[in-house]
Design an enzyme around this catalytic site. Sequence first.
Site, PDB file in Angstrom:
ATOM      1  N   ASP A  79       0.814  -1.220   0.000  1.00  0.00           N
ATOM      2  CA  ASP A  79       0.000   0.000   0.000  1.00  0.00           C
ATOM      3  C   ASP A  79       0.849   1.273   0.000  1.00  0.00           C
ATOM      4  O   ASP A  79       0.302   2.379   0.072  1.00  0.00           O
ATOM      5  CB  ASP A  79      -0.925   0.026   1.232  1.00  0.00           C
ATOM      6  CG  ASP A  79      -2.238  -0.722   1.001  1.00  0.00           C
ATOM      7  OD1 ASP A  79      -2.637  -0.877  -0.187  1.00  0.00           O
ATOM      8  OD2 ASP A  79      -2.863  -1.143   1.993  1.00  0.00           O
ATOM      9  N   ARG A 104       0.755  -1.639   7.663  1.00  0.00           N
ATOM     10  CA  ARG A 104       1.326  -0.454   7.002  1.00  0.00           C
ATOM     11  C   ARG A 104       2.315   0.304   7.906  1.00  0.00           C
ATOM     12  O   ARG A 104       2.845   1.354   7.489  1.00  0.00           O
ATOM     13  CB  ARG A 104       0.200   0.498   6.535  1.00  0.00           C
ATOM     14  CG  ARG A 104      -0.770  -0.132   5.540  1.00  0.00           C
ATOM     15  CD  ARG A 104      -1.635   0.931   4.863  1.00  0.00           C
ATOM     16  NE  ARG A 104      -0.837   1.824   4.035  1.00  0.00           N
ATOM     17  CZ  ARG A 104      -1.336   2.895   3.394  1.00  0.00           C
ATOM     18  NH1 ARG A 104      -2.616   3.180   3.497  1.00  0.00           N
ATOM     19  NH2 ARG A 104      -0.565   3.665   2.653  1.00  0.00           N
ATOM     20  N   HIS A 178     -11.245   7.184   4.839  1.00  0.00           N
ATOM     21  CA  HIS A 178     -10.320   8.315   4.944  1.00  0.00           C
ATOM     22  C   HIS A 178     -11.075   9.563   4.468  1.00  0.00           C
ATOM     23  O   HIS A 178     -11.878   9.476   3.539  1.00  0.00           O
ATOM     24  CB  HIS A 178      -9.118   8.142   3.989  1.00  0.00           C
ATOM     25  CG  HIS A 178      -7.970   7.358   4.535  1.00  0.00           C
ATOM     26  ND1 HIS A 178      -7.211   6.513   3.736  1.00  0.00           N
ATOM     27  CD2 HIS A 178      -7.396   7.314   5.768  1.00  0.00           C
ATOM     28  CE1 HIS A 178      -6.246   5.985   4.461  1.00  0.00           C
ATOM     29  NE2 HIS A 178      -6.331   6.439   5.697  1.00  0.00           N
ATOM     30  N   CYS A 272      -5.076   9.513  -3.364  1.00  0.00           N
ATOM     31  CA  CYS A 272      -4.331   8.601  -2.492  1.00  0.00           C
ATOM     32  C   CYS A 272      -2.887   8.419  -2.960  1.00  0.00           C
ATOM     33  O   CYS A 272      -2.003   8.169  -2.156  1.00  0.00           O
ATOM     34  CB  CYS A 272      -4.999   7.228  -2.443  1.00  0.00           C
ATOM     35  SG  CYS A 272      -6.634   7.225  -1.733  1.00  0.00           S
TER      36      CYS A 272
HETATM   37  N1  ARG Z   1      -5.375   0.038   1.066  1.00  0.00           N
HETATM   38  C1  ARG Z   1      -5.064   1.322   1.627  1.00  0.00           C
HETATM   39  C2  ARG Z   1      -5.569   1.418   3.040  1.00  0.00           C
HETATM   40  O1  ARG Z   1      -6.652   0.941   3.298  1.00  0.00           O
HETATM   41  C3  ARG Z   1      -5.623   2.401   0.779  1.00  0.00           C
HETATM   42  C4  ARG Z   1      -5.212   3.771   1.218  1.00  0.00           C
HETATM   43  C5  ARG Z   1      -5.808   4.840   0.376  1.00  0.00           C
HETATM   44  N2  ARG Z   1      -5.271   6.082   0.695  1.00  0.00           N
HETATM   45  C6  ARG Z   1      -5.964   7.219   0.906  1.00  0.00           C
HETATM   46  N3  ARG Z   1      -5.323   8.331   1.038  1.00  0.00           N
HETATM   47  N4  ARG Z   1      -7.266   7.192   1.029  1.00  0.00           N
HETATM   48  O2  ARG Z   1      -4.918   1.947   3.929  1.00  0.00           O
END
Ligand code: ARG
Length: 282
Positions: A79, A104, A178, A272
């Site tokens: 990610d 992450r 987010h 993102c």
């Molecule tokens: N798979 C990532 C997560 O869930 C996607 C992040 C997307 N980033 C964003 N700025 N919305 O953390």
Amino acid sequence: MTQLAVEKPRRLQRVARTRRYLMCPPTHFDVVYSINPWMEPDKPVDGALAQLQWEGLLRAFHGLGHQVEFIEPLPGYPDMVFAANGATVIEGKVLSARFRHPERAAEGPAYLEWFRSRGYETRDAVFVNEGEGDYLHAGRYLLAGTGFRTDIRSHREAEKFFGMPVAGLRLVDPRFYHLDTALAVLDDDQIMYYPGAFAKESQGVLRVLYPDAVIATEADAEVFGLNAVSDGRHVLMPPAATHLMDELRERGYEPIGVELSELLKSGGSAKCCTLELRAARR
Ligand code: ARG
């Protein structure tokens, strides 16, 4: 009787400002765990297509005259391509990200090191926050999401560190986990957002701060139409958000469709993949 001619309001000519962005190549991009409702590890991801689509976004930035810097992607962090989550940068000051999920976690220090080694003023965040995923700089305010990822205590930390008022907004729909999946900053005093992603009180805050905002439909939000990057005039966004694109044109913006369908499998799109590097004012 004299007839008064009703003049149609003239369309505003929006002005673009050249930006600096940080991006991370999708070399190790994949969906191998699920930390949001979009991620289905059983569904195959086409890595080569993801790379091509990401290059399309990069080309669009270059085509508009924006400057793009890169961070080295870490193997094992699929990610990390979502650079927006790497930090928050305002006037050359960097608040590091501290991720909610262990999957992450290592990305935070990796991004922080990128900034430290380039001489930025940094703060190693105490509270969980996912960078520009939940912090959106909009003129006088820092709009701040909470509810799924960023700890509400981080809002105070950001307010003190950046010395600017934070408007806290509570997200309530897990699809829009987010802030940058539910709201986009178009210029210093204009935003677009999907009200249904926010708690009632937060909808009230947004109505007061931005009475004239562009309102997205659920269909716009579902195709990640709000995960957009604006330079004040051009708005890079998923081409499927057709209604939202019409609304933007109506307001004098120039929407530009950028297809990032492979990245959408992880719950991300144009915004993102993009972290804005806001320089110190001179
Ligand atoms: N798979 C990532 C997560 O869930 C996607 C992040 C997307 N980033 C964003 N700025 N919305 O953390």
